[in-house]
Scaffold this active site. Structure first.
Site, PDB file in Angstrom:
ATOM      1  N   GLU A  17      -6.542 -12.780  -8.016  1.00 57.17           N
ATOM      2  CA  GLU A  17      -6.905 -11.424  -7.599  1.00 57.17           C
ATOM      3  C   GLU A  17      -5.667 -10.616  -7.228  1.00 57.17           C
ATOM      4  O   GLU A  17      -5.519  -9.458  -7.645  1.00 57.17           O
ATOM      5  CB  GLU A  17      -7.861 -11.493  -6.405  1.00 57.17           C
ATOM      6  CG  GLU A  17      -8.224 -10.118  -5.849  1.00 57.17           C
ATOM      7  CD  GLU A  17      -9.118 -10.214  -4.629  1.00 57.17           C
ATOM      8  OE1 GLU A  17     -10.039  -9.390  -4.511  1.00 57.17           O
ATOM      9  OE2 GLU A  17      -8.881 -11.089  -3.776  1.00 57.17           O
TER      10      GLU A  17
ATOM     11  N   SER B  27     -16.237 -11.448   0.987  1.00 56.70           N
ATOM     12  CA  SER B  27     -16.219 -10.765   2.287  1.00 56.70           C
ATOM     13  C   SER B  27     -17.615 -10.624   2.881  1.00 56.70           C
ATOM     14  O   SER B  27     -18.609 -10.452   2.165  1.00 56.70           O
ATOM     15  CB  SER B  27     -15.588  -9.376   2.146  1.00 56.70           C
ATOM     16  OG  SER B  27     -14.233  -9.471   1.790  1.00 56.70           O
TER      17      SER B  27
ATOM     18  N   THR C 175      -5.797  -7.500   3.511  1.00 55.91           N
ATOM     19  CA  THR C 175      -5.049  -6.397   4.110  1.00 55.91           C
ATOM     20  C   THR C 175      -3.545  -6.608   3.976  1.00 55.91           C
ATOM     21  O   THR C 175      -3.063  -7.720   3.745  1.00 55.91           O
ATOM     22  CB  THR C 175      -5.385  -6.250   5.592  1.00 55.91           C
ATOM     23  OG1 THR C 175      -4.944  -7.428   6.285  1.00 55.91           O
ATOM     24  CG2 THR C 175      -6.881  -6.073   5.812  1.00 55.91           C
ATOM     25  N   ASN C 176      -2.803  -5.514   4.148  1.00 58.63           N
ATOM     26  CA  ASN C 176      -1.345  -5.622   4.115  1.00 58.63           C
ATOM     27  C   ASN C 176      -0.836  -6.602   5.157  1.00 58.63           C
ATOM     28  O   ASN C 176       0.141  -7.331   4.935  1.00 58.63           O
ATOM     29  CB  ASN C 176      -0.713  -4.245   4.344  1.00 58.63           C
ATOM     30  CG  ASN C 176      -0.874  -3.317   3.160  1.00 58.63           C
ATOM     31  OD1 ASN C 176      -1.381  -3.720   2.109  1.00 58.63           O
ATOM     32  ND2 ASN C 176      -0.446  -2.079   3.306  1.00 58.63           N
TER      33      ASN C 176
END
Length: 392
Positions: free
Chosen positions: A233, A118, A356-357
């Protein structure tokens, strides 16, 4: 008595004799000592190949370990990234030299790893990253910045995703590298979250030199390596069994409700029943994923299912705790600390870390349900022609 049953009894006895008393996650010496003891006893890298120091056993043995270890608060957090993400990716894509160099020390607890994906302008859309790796006479030179990196403050090595060809479309000009986190030009700065802890870090790279053999997989094939690691992950995050001491675990929430005398209320009992059911369903789903992965079926998008379900479970548990304890759920005492308050205030990160969701739902929709892909105007366009932040 079956082999698995014998294994369980032996592991249970070993943990009873060797599991240390709960301590701070920041006690790296204790974590390394326990990881070394796990390795010596044959409980590290349970499903990893024997040639890299693993045990070469099936997923049923890993499940036994997860079940028994959940009874304790073991000091293994510093090795979560290495054991769950970086190590498995090196097992999949690393050269024989990389595997023999990096995996045994990881299993022994000698070295800690982090994941460097990220960036400030490339979180959910990690392929938009701008950290550059430029060829030098004897390898590569890296310049750029990463953020929200877990365990970087302790890490010896990292799996770095960098752009190596800006003239290719953004997904096809990336390369994964192994980077020495102690190399000249690497700077790590802690980032505090609202619980007051600093589990994340910002990292800058200023002309950091990497050898030619630092490449994991293929040059400009980093997106494949990234997807491989992200699959591991999401399985790791989604399938990780929390210790019974976790204040958001069903048993802990139930005990809290009982102590407060609200476990007899019908509304609370219904919430507790749903929390238990969600935990159990997620546990069974992840058992199946581990079994299928060990049988040679890569987790792929199914890892996103487990990861999304785990994030939703965490948020639901916080809602249940709020109903049980009210404002006291987030109460804080600076002198003694409060594990429940830390868990509650940290919970929102479960829907962000590891994708993210919304990203997980997109992956599930496209790759499992077969829904049409979202429109994208940047496919096939050279990265340097895209207006992504300030191009380096």
């Amino acid at each position: 008595m079956s082999d698995v049953a014998t294994y369980r009894e032996e592991l249970r006895a070993w943990l009873r004799d060797h599991a240390p008393a709960p301590g701070p996650a920041t006690d790296i010496a204790a974590a390394k000592a326990f990881q070394a003891a796990l390795c010596e006893a044959g409980y590290a890298g349970i499903t990893w190949p024997r040639e890299v120091g693993g045990q070469g056993l099936g997923p049923e043995y890993q499940q036994v370990y997860s079940d028994e270890a959940a009874e304790y608060e073991l000091p293994v957090y510093p090795f979560l990234i290495g054991m769950g993400m970086c190590g498995p990716t090196l097992n999949d894509l690393g050269t024989p030299e990389q595997r023999s160099r990096y995996l045994p020390p990881l299993l022994r607890g000698d070295e800690i790893w982090c994941q460097l994906f990220s960036e400030p302008g490339a979180g959910s859309d990690v392929a938009s990253l701008q950290t550059r790796a430029v060829r030098a006479d004897d390898g590569w030179v890296v310049d750029g910045q990463k953020v929200w990196t877990t365990n970087a403050q302790w890490a010896d090595y990292g799996a770095l995703l960098a752009r190596t060809d800006p003239d290719r479309p953004k997904h096809s000009g990336l390369t994964m590298f192994v980077i020495d986190m102690h190399a000249p030009g690497v700077t790590v700065r802690p980032l505090k979250d609202m619980s007051g802890r600093a589990p994340f870090n910002e990292i800058t790279f200023d002309s950091v030199r990497l050898p030619a053999d630092a490449v994991v997989g293929e040059v400009n094939g980093g997106w494949h390596a990234a997807v491989t690691m992200l699959g591991h992950e999401r399985v790791t995050i989604g399938s990780r069994r929390t210790a019974k001491t976790n204040p958001l675990d069903y048993a802990a929430v139930h005990a809290l409700a009982r102590d407060l005398g609200v476990d007899v209320e019908p509304e609370v009992r219904a919430l507790l029943a749903e929390l238990y059911a969600r935990e159990r369903v997620l546990e069974l789903f992840n058992v199946r994923v581990r079994q299928e992965t060990a049988a040679g079926l890569p987790p792929g998008a199914r890892g996103s299912v487990g990861k999304l379900a785990g994030a939703m479970l965490s948020r639901f548990a916080v809602d249940v705790v709020g109903e049980v304890a009210g404002p006291a759920a987030a109460g804080w005492d600076d002198e003694r600390g409060d594990a429940l308050a830390v868990a509650v205030t940290s919970s929102p990160s479960s829907g962000i870390a590891g994708g993210t969701n919304e990203i997980q739902r997109g992956i599930i929709g496209e790759r499992i349900l077969g829904l049409p892909k979202e429109p994208a105007v940047d496919r096939g366009v050279p990265f340097r022609e895209l207006k992504v932040g300030t191009q380096r």
